[in-house]
Design a protein around this motif. Sequence first.
Motif, mmCIF file in Angstrom:
data_model
loop_
_atom_site.group_PDB
_atom_site.id
_atom_site.type_symbol
_atom_site.label_atom_id
_atom_site.label_comp_id
_atom_site.label_asym_id
_atom_site.label_seq_id
_atom_site.Cartn_x
_atom_site.Cartn_y
_atom_site.Cartn_z
ATOM 1 N N ASP A 1 1.057 -1.203 0.156
ATOM 2 C CA ASP A 1 0.096 0.055 -0.084
ATOM 3 C C ASP A 1 0.726 1.399 -0.152
ATOM 4 O OD1 ASP A 1 -2.419 1.346 0.020
ATOM 5 O OD2 ASP A 1 -2.845 1.466 2.116
ATOM 6 N N VAL A 2 2.187 1.224 -0.925
ATOM 7 C CA VAL A 2 2.528 2.401 -1.185
ATOM 8 C C VAL A 2 2.620 2.722 -2.580
ATOM 9 C CG1 VAL A 2 4.081 1.603 0.810
ATOM 10 C CG2 VAL A 2 4.993 0.976 -1.573
ATOM 11 N N THR A 3 2.986 3.884 -2.696
ATOM 12 C CA THR A 3 3.049 4.542 -4.186
ATOM 13 C C THR A 3 4.537 4.152 -4.780
ATOM 14 O OG1 THR A 3 3.558 6.676 -3.759
ATOM 15 C CG2 THR A 3 1.119 6.152 -4.005
ATOM 16 N N SER A 4 4.476 4.116 -6.216
ATOM 17 C CA SER A 4 6.147 3.988 -6.667
ATOM 18 C C SER A 4 5.926 4.972 -7.886
ATOM 19 C CB SER A 4 6.001 2.575 -7.157
ATOM 20 O OG SER A 4 5.265 2.110 -7.983
ATOM 21 N N CYS A 5 7.106 5.491 -8.107
ATOM 22 C CA CYS A 5 7.383 6.357 -9.544
ATOM 23 C C CYS A 5 8.844 6.076 -10.204
ATOM 24 C CB CYS A 5 7.622 7.814 -8.792
ATOM 25 S SG CYS A 5 8.035 9.131 -10.292
#
Length: 435
Positions: free
Chosen positions: A328-332
């Motif tokens: 439940d994290v974001t990635s770029c």
Amino acid sequence: MLNQISKLSEEISQSLIEWRRDFHTYAESGWVEFRTASIVASKLSSWGYDVSVGRDVVDEHSRMGVPDCAILEQQKRRALSQGGHPEWIEQLAGGFTGVVGVLDTGRPGPTIGLRFDMDALDIQESSDQNHRPIKEGFVSINKNMMHACGHDAHTAIGLGVASVLADIKEQLSGRFKLIFQPSEEGVRGAKSMVNAGVVDDVNIFIAMHIGLGAELGEFICSDLGFLATTKFDVTFTGKAAHAGANPEQGNNALLAAATATLNLHAISAHSKGSTRMNVGVLQAGNARNIIPNKAVLKVEARGETTEINEYMCRRAFTIIRAASDMYDVTSCIDIVGEAKTVKPSNELLAFLRDQARHVKEIHTIKDVFQSGGSEDATYMMSRVQEKGGQAAYVVFGTPLAAGHHNEMFDIDEKVMPIAIKTLVSCITKIKGQFL
């Protein structure tokens, strides 16, 4: 003309050493080659070349892995303090550090392009007292910047070629375009010069390298088997929390990065050719009792062909997104370098092999060689071929004190006049047979 070329090359041998050692002392990494590029531009101009620099030869939107504005400004000031030419450096501002010099003979003939890369690596050079640059006083004075791959010699060779061509201009025909490229390391610079149109008028294109395991006097003239590659950085952003009191309130970016790392290295091989995947950096966390809210990966994929490399990237990006979802994290994902594969032009390779046999210092010519690495000169080669021209990549052997990208790297400087004699004797014999 070969005797004249040989004589001129020998006459500048000491200058070559001085140029190479100067560039080595003031090593500059990709997109901050302000001093190096300004010296190149100044010398080319003084020898009668039509010189273009900066935004005229580098497309802003195609650059990859460019440092932020503060670093670029800091490095520009550093270059000025180290003897860069102010009038040229101002035109390179913002990290547009490409240089192109054109020698037009005014007589009909092909446009011949040669590529020389200028950038150093982000490596701290060895302080070992047995390291020749230490012993002879030309070790890099710039922190974490070192010519550990030979681009200092490439730049000196390019200047040597420029000097010899200028001296024999009246005997030549056609146009000679010398391309001094920034940021080859990390395969970040060539695409931007291609998209600026630098090679669109080139009929014959040659890129070169020194070393790569070949001996002094060896000339590698073959398909070097460069792998297609994509370099990318991944930033995972989660939520920090106390690891003992309320861990369930955190979103662990470190675990997402670790999960991605393990699975990136587990991507299935491809049936049509070799693949590579490497996570070279994983940075995360601040303290043992904090759920890490940020993690960074520095990754590279490679493939024997552009198609295979694209397969590796598709699988990699899927894994990264899945790891983000798990925790439940974001990635770029930020693509910071890229190169494709290309086949050299067989007719041009055959011509170069034939001409190199006349250079007395060349004792061995190899037409089978696998580098195992990647090169963004392939962008230039591809564009020339797409426009109907021919392209090749060649290697001049030299003993190495240590392998490429090693803090003890050094070369035998005798390779430089050999490269100049070979390149100039080859390109001055090209008439219209490839057009």
